[in-house]
Motif scaffolding. Structure first.
Motif, PDB file in Angstrom:
ATOM      1  N   GLY A 100       0.784  -1.213   0.000  1.00 28.08           N
ATOM      2  CA  GLY A 100       0.000   0.000   0.000  1.00 28.08           C
ATOM      3  C   GLY A 100       0.824   1.275   0.000  1.00 28.08           C
ATOM      4  O   GLY A 100       0.326   2.334  -0.339  1.00 28.08           O
ATOM      5  N   SER A 101       2.100   1.169   0.370  1.00 27.90           N
ATOM      6  CA  SER A 101       2.837   2.405   0.580  1.00 27.90           C
ATOM      7  C   SER A 101       3.505   2.926  -0.691  1.00 27.90           C
ATOM      8  O   SER A 101       4.061   4.012  -0.686  1.00 27.90           O
ATOM      9  CB  SER A 101       3.885   2.213   1.674  1.00 27.90           C
ATOM     10  N   LEU A 102       3.444   2.144  -1.774  1.00 28.47           N
ATOM     11  CA  LEU A 102       3.979   2.641  -3.042  1.00 28.47           C
ATOM     12  C   LEU A 102       2.815   2.870  -3.994  1.00 28.47           C
ATOM     13  O   LEU A 102       1.972   1.990  -4.169  1.00 28.47           O
ATOM     14  CB  LEU A 102       4.948   1.629  -3.660  1.00 28.47           C
ATOM     15  N   ASN A 103       2.765   4.035  -4.607  1.00 28.19           N
ATOM     16  CA  ASN A 103       1.697   4.336  -5.552  1.00 28.19           C
ATOM     17  C   ASN A 103       1.820   3.415  -6.769  1.00 28.19           C
ATOM     18  O   ASN A 103       2.813   3.467  -7.487  1.00 28.19           O
ATOM     19  CB  ASN A 103       1.817   5.798  -5.987  1.00 28.19           C
TER      20      ASN A 103
END
Lengths: 631, 390
Positions: free
Chosen positions: A415-418
């Motif tokens: 979730g933390s990388l677009n």
């Protein structure tokens, strides 16, 4: 007597957009009636696919191309080959839930929020045994009692959201066992749970297994769990069996390089000082010259101004009353005290570990430090090269500038990388935001960051979805390092990763700390991980820090009952040091009211921190008597 | 099944002897490589391609939009060519073979007669009057795109003959030509309308979602009020308010503006809810912690993440606009001749007697249904493909 389940030369492939993926290639193993088999492997090894095939719940793109799954339940007239059955057929449905049950990893999403626990658990017995509603209710409350619900009859009419994670998992187990299946498949049943609850659930499964005489197929990546429950072990890698045998043989004499490597990668207590974990796939961290050059040096004597970060009296309460359109004027009493009067310091160059179970307030605390949440009271001071900065008072441009000092590594590498940005865009984004360097400089810097975390610079044009969890986590680390921060807050950076990858990331973080002179606040629920990386450890429970000690002191001489419970609940990958499940109690370890004197926290007792010397502090009302015995 | 008691037998310690490469999980096939280099739009396209109905619909729509570039060339007659001897002529079928044998595509001529008892026009097919269709021929004069005088047509009637493939109306105008011309207006009404509603939806929904609080509350309540109006009477009231003195082309833009101004509410809500959901994603927090400005977070992270969803929902609301225009024009409150849309053509079919006697006047319904269905299927496929990372 024949095997209950016999999987022979099973081949399964997935036909998806990326092409054909051969997830399982020739797996064979057996499950004896009443036996326990552990299927071990990293994520992507195909172990869950095997479970789905046995349950007949394979996803649509999956196809069984070869092999058989023979299921010989004495309650069925003859041996059945599950691969030959239509998954939608009545026969398969009767087996599923009736003779074979499964419990999943995620207790939150496996229960329907709209039905009571009693209805959900009882549904299977109504379907498979054709009993009346009243009978089902009786059977259900009996089952709930068996899985350890304190008040089974009352629990029948509760909804899942009213239950804690541990109780939800118990309800799931009750649901799976209500029809008394002869085989229970447990797909990572404890991975999402805290260690103390994990120990209880493992104990529960083992007790029920004896009572109901069922076999268990345990699917897990955790060798500690395997050593504690299994009789036979099957080690899988890329859809193939690497090694299998009796559990004691496997642990006493691991022969395959893969299993040996897996065992070496697990962090355990009492590791030699300076001993390194050996990950299966070592990563080569290289470079660092440009980052070194862009770093502002620390002036001599700057450390005299104070510790790098000092936190005093942070309190945060979350209101639980609604703030809707019509109830604006309702008085807001109650609420949840997420962080209660927390104070600590982090010295420059230190790695401080923060340990606690889910819901103890550690993530809230990290968000407050990052200025993503505002605390009710308290101060956070940051020593910026001799200049003390009041972090909570920063506004606008000062805040943006401060972001460069303090960076964050997220728990969830997905979730933390677009997903819509290339790796280059992701890693260079902080540089663009802060206007660092021109385009060429940034390109060089991003390349250096990539090699620093051991990733190929050719990957820069790819999108995050092409990377494994560990690789994504490394991209996240590269992004956090781009701004050349002094302090990194790592919020459970390895808890979503496999053991083998975990060792890789831990080693990388250790190396980067050396190389770049970083300071870490390392948050984790896993004491063994914190033990490996941290210099000083803080133990947090229910919003309070209960014990702080240098690493060695904490493990040599844990004083607080909660710390002791945590330490004893970590499963060790060694069959000779099995968890003492009976000692772990019934979930009382994390209840401050049930801690013995002088640690009790309730309406009458508000203990403060007592210094035991050598930086060892514990929350108690009086100097604990245990200490004298231990030292 | 072996008969020996397996239960008591110890499990052998099996060790795989196959060569072991710990790095083999990191290797990937060329197909995976291709997949991993793909951007969001490429992956959406791959996913959409597997949705057969959506692809066919996209093909149909693409073809129809291509025809509006060359409507004048495709239609056998000009928009307003009247044939006073062929009023309410029924459709002429295309034939390849006459009684004598193969002649190529042709139509039979009509014998016209006015039945003096019923005052009904009676057309009888004259099997001796073979009128071969000419292709790439000079026919009625027209101004191509209203600019260049031209007279080239794809197909024309034979010299002195007629070619009414879908019949004629009360002024003897060719229905096929008029439907082809109407396509231009009907299809673009949806596009212009959706552009207006798209911009309004993103801006208003974005403001509501990003700022939240009382601004969000006011906008949400306003949207609810707007949505609680019955649609048709509101359209009617607004289009009745357009000044009669306006030129037909101004009326056309007025109508699209009305359609757009009333349609944005759904999109604004979609934008707001997506924004609220995405704001909680870790990568947005990450950008915030890097020090990114709100504008950058919205522009670089939030908008690209739900643009695909927006396009899907926009596609699904185009049919509503086309139907709206058709309904208004059918009621005589929308576009006015000489601007011709499918709705304007259907205006002719308001009288039940006319429909009973000359059913071909209902034919403009067919393209309306086709286009609405195609947009719905395409929107459906787009919606499924909109999030390739799920």
């Amino acid at each position: 007597m024949t095997d209950l389940l016999n999987v022979r030369d099973l081949h399964i492939e997935f036909r998806v957009a990326e092409g054909v993926i051969r997830a399982v290639r020739g797996i064979s193993f057996r499950v004896k009636p009443g036996g326990t088999v552990a299927l071990v492997g990293e994520s992507g090894s195909g172990k869950s696919v095997v479970a789905q095939a046995i349950m007949g719940i394979l996803p649509r793109p999956a196809h069984i191309t070869r092999g058989e799954i023979l299921f010989a339940d004495p309650r069925l007239p003859k041996t059945i080959d599950i691969t030959k059955l239509n998954p939608e057929s009545g026969k398969m449905r009767a087996i599923r839930g009736g003779n074979i049950s499964i419990i999943f990893q995620e207790p939150m999403t496996s229960l329907s929020p709209l039905h009571t626990v009693g209805d959900q658990v009882g549904e299977a017995v109504i379907l498979h045994r054709g009993v009346s509603k009243a009978e089902a209710r009786g059977l259900t409350s009996e089952m709930l009692r068996l899985v350890g619900f304190p008040e089974p009859v009352r629990a029948l009419d509760t909804y899942p959201f009213e239950l804690s994670g541990g109780l939800r998992q118990r309800a799931m187990i009750a649901m799976a066992l209500i029809c008394r299946p002869s085989l229970l498949i447990a797909d990572e049943p404890t991975t999402a749970l805290d260690v103390t609850i994990q120990a209880q659930i493992l104990k529960l499964i083992r007790d029920l297994q004896g009572e109901l005489g069922m076999a268990v197929l345990m699917i897990t990546h955790d060798l500690g769990v395997v050593a504690n429950v299994a009789e036979e072990v099957v080690v899988m890698y890329r859809g193939e069996v690497m090694e299998s045998g009796e559990m004691r043989d496997i642990f006493a004499d691991p022969r395959h390089p893969y299993l040996k490597a897996l065992l070496r990668a697990v962090p355990r207590f009492h590791m030699e000082p300076g001993e390194r974990l050996v990950p299966i796939r070592e990563i080569k961290s290289a470079g660092g010259k440009m980052l070194e050059a862009t770093k502002e040096p620390w002036p001599a004597g700057a450390d005299a101004a104070g510790p790098l970060l000092s936190v005093t009296g942070i309190t945060k309460r979350f209101d639980t009353s609604g703030t809707g359109w019509f109830n604006r004027n309702r008085s807001s009493g109650g609420g949840v005290l997420a962080v209660d009067d927390v104070s600590f310091e982090i010295k420059r160059g230190e790695c401080v570990g923060l340990v606690g179970e889910s819901g103890c307030g550690k993530t809230t605390l990290s968000k407050i430090l990052m200025r993503a949440l505002r605390p009710d009271t308290g101060t956070v001071l940051y020593n910026d090269r001799g200049k003390i900065v009041d972090v909570l008072g920063l506004e606008n441009d000062d805040l943006v500038a401060f972001r460069r000092k303090l960076q964050f590594i997220f728990q969830d590498p997905f979730g933390s990388l677009n997903p819509r940005m290339t790796v280059f865009d992701i890693v260079s984004e902080p540089l663009v935001i802060h206007g660092i360097g021109d385009e060429e400089h940034r390109r060089q810097l991003v390349k250096e960051l990539m090699s620093l975390v051991g990733l190929d610079v050719r990957y820069l044009k790819r999108y995050p979805h092409s990377f494994s969890g560990g690789q994504r986590q490394r991209i996240g680390i590269a992004r956090a390092l781009a701004l050349r921060p002094d302090l990194l807050i790592c919020d459970e950076p390895v808890s979503a990763l496999d053991v083998s990858i975990q060792a890789q990331i831990l080693n990388l973080l250790k190396d980067l700390k050396e190389k770049l002179g970083l300071t870490y606040l390392f948050i984790s629920h896993n004491l063994a991980v914190v033990d490996y990386i941290a210099d000083r450890i803080m133990v947090m429970c229910k919003g309070r820090i209960v014990e702080v000690a240098p690493r060695a002191a904490l493990f040599r001489n844990p004083v607080h009952p909660y710390t002791r419970a945590l330490l004893s609940a970590v499963p060790d990958p060694d069959p000779d040091s099995r968890l003492d499940l009976a000692l772990l109690g019934e979930g009382r370890a994390s209840d401050p009211r049930s801690w013995p004197e002088p640690f009790t926290i309730d309406g009458d007792n508000h203990p403060g921190m007592i210094d035991l010397g050598d930086g060892h502090l514990v929350r108690a009302t009086a100097r604990p008597a245990l200490l004298e015995m231990a030292s | 099944m072996s008969a020996d008691p397996i239960d008591t037998r110890r499990l052998d310690h099996y060790v795989s002897t196959a060569p072991f490469d710990p790095y083999s999980v990191e290797q990937m096939s060329p197909e995976q490589e291709r997949y991993f280099m793909a951007s969001q739009w490429r992956m959406m396209w791959w996913k959409l391609k597997r949705h057969r109905l959506a692809v066919i619909s996209a093909g149909v729509l693409g073809f129809m939009y291509l025809t509006i570039l060359v409507s004048e060339f495709l239609s056998p007659y000009a928009l307003d060519s009247r044939h006073i001897h062929h009023i309410y002529a029924p459709p002429q079928g295309i034939h390849l073979f006459s009684d004598e044998g193969f002649v190529g595509p042709f139509v039979y001529g009509y014998d016209y007669e006015l039945n003096m008892d019923t005052l009904q026009r009676v057309y009888t097919v004259d099997k001796t009057d073979i009128q071969p269709i000419r292709f790439f021929c000079r026919g009625d004069d027209y101004d191509f795109w209203g600019l260049f005088p031209a007279n080239l047509h794809l197909a024309c009637p034979s010299e002195g003959g007629t070619l009414f493939l879908l019949g004629t109306d009360r002024l003897g105008r060719d229905m096929l030509s008029r439907i082809l011309h109407g396509t231009r207006i009907s299809l673009t009404v949806g596009l212009i309308g959706i552009t207006i509603s798209f911009i309004l939806g993103i801006v208003v929904g974005g403001i509501a979602g990003y700022y939240g609080g009382w601004i969000d509350n006011v906008i949400q309540r306003f949207i609810e009020v707007l949505r609680s109006f019955p649609e048709l009477p509101l359209w009617m009231a607004l289009s009745a308010a357009l000044p009669v003195t306006w030129s037909p082309i101004l009326i056309y833009f007025g109508i699209t503006l009305i359609l757009g101004l009333l349609d944005w509410t759904g999109l604004a809500r979609a934008v707001r809810s997506k924004l609220l959901a995405l704001r909680e994603e870790d990568f947005c927090t990450a950008a915030q912690l890097m020090g990114a400005s709100p504008r950058r977070i919205i522009g670089r992270h939030l908008l690209p993440s739900f643009m695909s969803h927006l396009i899907a929902s926009a596609t699904l609301s185009i049919p509503g606009m086309i139907l709206g225009e058709t309904a208004l024009s059918f009621l005589g409150l929308g576009l006015r001749p000489p601007i011709t849309s499918w709705g304007v053509l259907l205006n002719e079919a308001q009288n039940i007697n006319v429909v009973a006697l000359y059913p071909w006047l209902m034919l403009p319904v067919v393209p309306v249904i086709l286009v609405v269905l195609a947009f719905n299927f395409l929107g459906d496929g787009l919606r499924d493909a909109a999030d390739p990372y799920r």
